[in-house]
Scaffold this motif. Structure first.
Motif, PDB file in Angstrom:
ATOM      1  N   ASP A   1       0.799  -1.206   0.000  1.00  0.00           N
ATOM      2  CA  ASP A   1       0.000   0.000   0.000  1.00  0.00           C
ATOM      3  C   ASP A   1       0.839   1.266   0.000  1.00  0.00           C
ATOM      4  O   ASP A   1       0.455   2.300   0.522  1.00  0.00           O
ATOM      5  CB  ASP A   1      -0.968   0.025   1.185  1.00  0.00           C
ATOM      6  CG  ASP A   1      -2.156  -0.899   0.952  1.00  0.00           C
ATOM      7  OD1 ASP A   1      -2.714  -1.380   1.937  1.00  0.00           O
ATOM      8  OD2 ASP A   1      -2.500  -1.135  -0.226  1.00  0.00           O
TER       9      ASP A   1
ATOM     10  N   HIS B   1      -7.126   6.158   7.407  1.00  0.00           N
ATOM     11  CA  HIS B   1      -6.042   5.215   7.118  1.00  0.00           C
ATOM     12  C   HIS B   1      -5.069   5.786   6.081  1.00  0.00           C
ATOM     13  O   HIS B   1      -3.872   5.490   6.128  1.00  0.00           O
ATOM     14  CB  HIS B   1      -6.614   3.886   6.641  1.00  0.00           C
ATOM     15  CG  HIS B   1      -7.192   3.063   7.762  1.00  0.00           C
ATOM     16  ND1 HIS B   1      -6.440   2.196   8.513  1.00  0.00           N
ATOM     17  CD2 HIS B   1      -8.454   2.992   8.265  1.00  0.00           C
ATOM     18  CE1 HIS B   1      -7.200   1.626   9.429  1.00  0.00           C
ATOM     19  NE2 HIS B   1      -8.431   2.084   9.296  1.00  0.00           N
TER      20      HIS B   1
ATOM     21  N   GLN C   1      -6.355   2.469   1.727  1.00  0.00           N
ATOM     22  CA  GLN C   1      -7.148   1.290   1.380  1.00  0.00           C
ATOM     23  C   GLN C   1      -7.957   1.613   0.132  1.00  0.00           C
ATOM     24  O   GLN C   1      -8.727   2.573   0.122  1.00  0.00           O
ATOM     25  CB  GLN C   1      -8.072   0.917   2.543  1.00  0.00           C
ATOM     26  CG  GLN C   1      -7.323   0.585   3.815  1.00  0.00           C
ATOM     27  CD  GLN C   1      -8.179   0.706   5.057  1.00  0.00           C
ATOM     28  OE1 GLN C   1      -9.121   1.482   5.108  1.00  0.00           O
ATOM     29  NE2 GLN C   1      -7.838  -0.053   6.085  1.00  0.00           N
TER      30      GLN C   1
ATOM     31  N   ASP D   1      -9.804  -4.600   1.249  1.00  0.00           N
ATOM     32  CA  ASP D   1      -8.642  -4.045   1.959  1.00  0.00           C
ATOM     33  C   ASP D   1      -9.075  -3.494   3.312  1.00  0.00           C
ATOM     34  O   ASP D   1      -8.396  -3.697   4.328  1.00  0.00           O
ATOM     35  CB  ASP D   1      -7.995  -2.925   1.144  1.00  0.00           C
ATOM     36  CG  ASP D   1      -7.371  -3.431  -0.143  1.00  0.00           C
ATOM     37  OD1 ASP D   1      -7.120  -4.646  -0.239  1.00  0.00           O
ATOM     38  OD2 ASP D   1      -7.160  -2.610  -1.056  1.00  0.00           O
ATOM     39  N   MET D   2     -10.197  -2.789   3.333  1.00  0.00           N
ATOM     40  CA  MET D   2     -10.727  -2.258   4.594  1.00  0.00           C
ATOM     41  C   MET D   2     -11.046  -3.394   5.554  1.00  0.00           C
ATOM     42  O   MET D   2     -10.701  -3.350   6.739  1.00  0.00           O
ATOM     43  CB  MET D   2     -11.996  -1.439   4.336  1.00  0.00           C
ATOM     44  CG  MET D   2     -11.818  -0.205   3.493  1.00  0.00           C
ATOM     45  SD  MET D   2     -13.360   0.727   3.362  1.00  0.00           S
ATOM     46  CE  MET D   2     -13.454   1.446   5.005  1.00  0.00           C
TER      47      MET D   2
ATOM     48  N   ASP E   1      -7.829  -5.044   6.980  1.00  0.00           N
ATOM     49  CA  ASP E   1      -7.079  -4.234   7.948  1.00  0.00           C
ATOM     50  C   ASP E   1      -7.843  -4.024   9.248  1.00  0.00           C
ATOM     51  O   ASP E   1      -7.239  -3.904  10.319  1.00  0.00           O
ATOM     52  CB  ASP E   1      -6.739  -2.870   7.343  1.00  0.00           C
ATOM     53  CG  ASP E   1      -5.724  -2.981   6.219  1.00  0.00           C
ATOM     54  OD1 ASP E   1      -5.143  -4.072   6.053  1.00  0.00           O
ATOM     55  OD2 ASP E   1      -5.527  -1.988   5.491  1.00  0.00           O
TER      56      ASP E   1
END
Length: 463
Positions: A6, A101, A108, A113-114, A117
């Motif tokens: 990322d 984030h 993200q 992805d959210m 994490d």
């Protein structure tokens, strides 16, 4: 550009720096398809607004009078307003989590992805990812079917004795969508989605004007605003109507849309949401109220169906109805290609080589092959199952309600940890709890409708 870690890298020519390619495993789906920040840094809040409007203000809004028919005036208006308020609030919560984030250095760019994490990798792999994929690909199948139905309606208006079948029009529309599916990235759709925004205003205006005209026509059926007498039918009708309204507001791709905005992303999504919901207010309210006023509990699944009586009589001029369906048809293609993006992203991630240029033969050939395959599958399902709208209701209740109403509140509370004594914490908890219950009840209602309609199901039926 986003990579597996990322971090952001430059790819001004579709090719990441050599050092990055050597030291890290690049994510081709993020690099090429989501195209974070538009690649050239041009992703603005206006572009986010265009994407949002296309994903929400779609021809599904023409079913709002049908939902009102099961709810009545007061409950219908309340549900319509509540749906707008809760989804705007929920989408803004997601945006705030994404911004938070991003400020911490970990942007993200996808829903999974959210989930990975914040909720953990299992939630991303076994729930959020599959549900989002099912919802979005189901939406693509739905748009292909609606596109075929719109083309057939235009054909029937022009040639009432024509012999072409629905599945033929579905195939034609699928072929057209296949061309649009080759547009390389999400950000590259911004101009198409601007046109889509204009088209949504156009056919909503036509539906509103047509309803008002039909309501004053001497040929219009007598208005009846009474609700079903049978308590069981009424209860299931209410849950089904709530699911319809919630699904109409559904999105499911907020992170992917926000990822197209150029850094810094702070505030851009909120402005995009304001643009989108301005269009929502104009279109949803006008179509829902005018359509229910004109046809009452006779409102059909799409209010445009009410413009044609069973005996072939048209309640609006032929040219007007044809023009309305042309607007609908064109926007359906834009909606379909927007909801195809999560599928394309998964395909790109699996089969593309991020160490090669985006437009190299190595990456273009598999892109064409697998995007073609996904459209062929969607078109085949739509042609075989012209009753897919019933199946999509289940997908919507099971998918859109959790993704758009439940998950945002949970992600926000876990990210920012508001005090359990605060109003914000309990507001989010109530939204998540009530929405979860509605998702279950809406799914049950949708399954019941599938069972009731099963007796008329026929593969490749010409409906």
């Amino acid at each position: 550009m986003a990579v597996a870690g990322d971090e952001e890298v430059s790819h001004s020519h579709g090719m990441p720096p050599a050092s990055t390619a050597q030291n890290q495993k690049l994510d081709a789906g993020a690099l090429f398809l989501i195209d974070v920040g538009g690649g050239d840094g041009a992703g603005s809040w206006l572009h986010c607004g265009y994407h949002l409007t296309t994903s929400i203000v779609a021809p599904a809004l023409l079913s709002l009078p049908f939902a009102f028919a099961a709810l009545g005036w007061v409950a219908g208006v309340v549900c319509l307003v509540m749906g707008a308020a809760v989804t705007f609030y929920s989408y803004n919560l997601l945006s705030l989590v994404l911004e938070h984030h991003a400020q911490l250095g970990r942007r993200q760019i996808r829903f999974r992805d959210m989930a990975r994490d914040i909720l953990g990798p299992r939630w991303a792999r076994y729930y959020i990812g599959p549900v989002q994929f099912a919802v979005c690909f189901g939406a693509v199948v739905g748009q292909v079917l609606l596109g075929g139905q719109s083309m057939k309606t235009i054909y029937v208006i022009a040639r009432p004795d024509g012999t072409m079948k629905l599945y033929e029009f579905v195939i034609i529309f699928g072929a057209f969508l296949l061309i649009l599916a080759m547009i390389p990235s999400f950000h590259a759709l911004r101009h198409i989605n601007l046109i889509s925004l204009v088209l949504s205003l156009a056919y909503s205006a036509c539906a509103t004007a047509g309803s008002i005209h039909a309501g004053h026509s001497s040929n219009a059926p007598r208005r009846d605003f009474s609700l079903p007498n049978d308590n069981q039918d009424r209860i299931f009708g209410i849950f089904n109507a709530i699911a319809i309204i919630a699904t109409t507001y559904g999105n499911g791709i907020i992170p992917e849309i926000q990822a197209t905005a150029a850094p810094p992303v702070t505030g851009k999504m909120f402005k995009g949401l304001c643009l989108c919901y301005t269009v929502v207010a104009v279109t949803f309210v006008s179509v829902a109220i005018s359509g229910y006023w004109a046809f009452g509990n006779r409102a059909e699944g799409s209010v445009t169906y009410n413009f044609m009586l069973d005996d072939g009589t048209l309640l609006v001029p032929k040219w007007f109805l044809t023009m309305t369906y042309v607007f609908i048809l064109l926007q359906l293609s834009a909606v379909g290609v927007v909801y195809l993006q999560p599928t394309n992203e998964v395909i790109e991630g699996l089969f593309a080589d991020p160490t090669k240029p985006q437009y190299s033969t190595r990456n273009v050939v598999p892109r064409i092959i697998f995007r073609t395959l996904s459209i062929v599958i969607a078109t085949l399902i739509a042609a075989m199952l012209p009753f897919f709208g019933d199946v999509n209701s289940i997908i919507g209740a099971f998918g859109f309600l959790p993704l758009d109403f439940v998950v945002p509140s949970i992600l926000y509370n876990l990210t920012f940890s508001p005090s359990k004594r605060s109003f914000l914490f309990w507001l989010n908890a109530v939204i998540a709890t009530v929405s979860s219950a509605l998702a279950v009840l809406g799914s049950i209602s949708a399954v019941r409708q599938v069972v009731l309609d099963a007796r008329t199901y026929k593969l490749f039926a010409d409906v």
